[in-house]
Design a protein around this motif. Structure first.
Motif, PDB file in Angstrom:
ATOM      1  N   ASP A 174      70.235  74.237  24.841  1.00  0.00           N
ATOM      2  CA  ASP A 174      71.663  74.113  25.154  1.00  0.00           C
ATOM      3  C   ASP A 174      71.932  72.964  26.116  1.00  0.00           C
ATOM      4  OD1 ASP A 174      71.990  76.274  23.501  1.00  0.00           O
ATOM      5  OD2 ASP A 174      72.467  77.705  25.091  1.00  0.00           O
ATOM      6  N   LYS A 175      71.046  72.771  27.100  1.00  0.00           N
ATOM      7  CA  LYS A 175      71.205  71.658  28.034  1.00  0.00           C
ATOM      8  C   LYS A 175      71.114  70.325  27.294  1.00  0.00           C
ATOM      9  CE  LYS A 175      69.244  69.432  32.116  1.00  0.00           C
ATOM     10  NZ  LYS A 175      69.778  68.176  31.662  1.00  0.00           N
ATOM     11  N   VAL A 176      70.146  70.212  26.393  1.00  0.00           N
ATOM     12  CA  VAL A 176      69.987  68.976  25.614  1.00  0.00           C
ATOM     13  C   VAL A 176      71.238  68.708  24.784  1.00  0.00           C
ATOM     14  CG1 VAL A 176      68.712  67.932  23.689  1.00  0.00           C
ATOM     15  CG2 VAL A 176      67.474  69.000  25.580  1.00  0.00           C
ATOM     16  N   ILE A 177      71.757  69.736  24.125  1.00  0.00           N
ATOM     17  CA  ILE A 177      72.958  69.572  23.293  1.00  0.00           C
ATOM     18  C   ILE A 177      74.141  69.113  24.145  1.00  0.00           C
ATOM     19  CG2 ILE A 177      74.701  70.833  21.961  1.00  0.00           C
ATOM     20  CD1 ILE A 177      72.334  72.461  20.786  1.00  0.00           C
ATOM     21  N   LEU A 178      74.340  69.746  25.296  1.00  0.00           N
ATOM     22  CA  LEU A 178      75.444  69.344  26.174  1.00  0.00           C
ATOM     23  C   LEU A 178      75.262  67.909  26.655  1.00  0.00           C
ATOM     24  CD1 LEU A 178      75.933  72.608  28.239  1.00  0.00           C
ATOM     25  CD2 LEU A 178      77.455  71.689  26.478  1.00  0.00           C
ATOM     26  N   ASP A 179      74.024  67.531  26.968  1.00  0.00           N
ATOM     27  CA  ASP A 179      73.755  66.158  27.396  1.00  0.00           C
ATOM     28  C   ASP A 179      74.040  65.161  26.275  1.00  0.00           C
ATOM     29  OD1 ASP A 179      73.036  67.042  29.913  1.00  0.00           O
ATOM     30  OD2 ASP A 179      70.872  66.843  29.564  1.00  0.00           O
ATOM     31  N   GLU A 183      65.937  78.369  24.437  1.00  0.00           N
ATOM     32  CA  GLU A 183      67.390  78.308  24.228  1.00  0.00           C
ATOM     33  C   GLU A 183      68.141  77.637  25.369  1.00  0.00           C
ATOM     34  OE1 GLU A 183      69.247  81.933  23.005  1.00  0.00           O
ATOM     35  OE2 GLU A 183      67.780  82.257  21.409  1.00  0.00           O
ATOM     36  N   GLN A 184      67.757  77.911  26.609  1.00  0.00           N
ATOM     37  CA  GLN A 184      68.454  77.293  27.741  1.00  0.00           C
ATOM     38  C   GLN A 184      68.240  75.786  27.766  1.00  0.00           C
ATOM     39  OE1 GLN A 184      67.147  79.541  31.183  1.00  0.00           O
ATOM     40  NE2 GLN A 184      69.056  80.723  31.154  1.00  0.00           N
ATOM     41  N   LEU A 185      67.024  75.347  27.519  1.00  0.00           N
ATOM     42  CA  LEU A 185      66.741  73.918  27.474  1.00  0.00           C
ATOM     43  C   LEU A 185      67.428  73.272  26.272  1.00  0.00           C
ATOM     44  CD1 LEU A 185      65.369  71.478  28.671  1.00  0.00           C
ATOM     45  CD2 LEU A 185      63.265  72.140  27.460  1.00  0.00           C
TER      46      LEU A 185
END
Length: 86
Positions: free
Chosen positions: A32-37, A28-30
């Motif tokens: 979310d990072k991908v989505i924000l990027d 989930e943390q990765l």
């Protein structure tokens, strides 16, 4: 850089980036990072991504097969905050 398949869907004044869940990391943390990027957040202008610098144009949907017996599809909606990584 990894290619992610997605659909950018617009309806009225809203716009969202739709991902199939198997295109995103399962962590989930990765994820979310991908989505924000992908959206270029946090940046109030989101000029380096697909986000539109407004809550109406910075939405995400994750779609995949349902894990429930009484549904065919699981659909997760996400509203991306454009000025921080919450």
């Amino acid at each position: 850089m990894k290619m992610l398949r997605c659909v950018i869907l617009r309806g009225g004044t809203s716009r969202g980036v739709y991902f199939h869940e198997n295109e995103l990391p399962s962590d989930e943390q990765l994820r979310d990072k991908v989505i924000l990027d992908v959206l270029g957040s946090p940046d109030v202008r989101e000029i380096d991504g697909l986000g539109g610098a407004d809550v109406l144009t910075s939405k995400v949907c994750i779609i995949g097969p349902s894990k429930r017996e009484d549904a065919d599809v699981d659909y997760t909606f996400g509203q991306v905050i454009i000025d921080n990584r919450l």
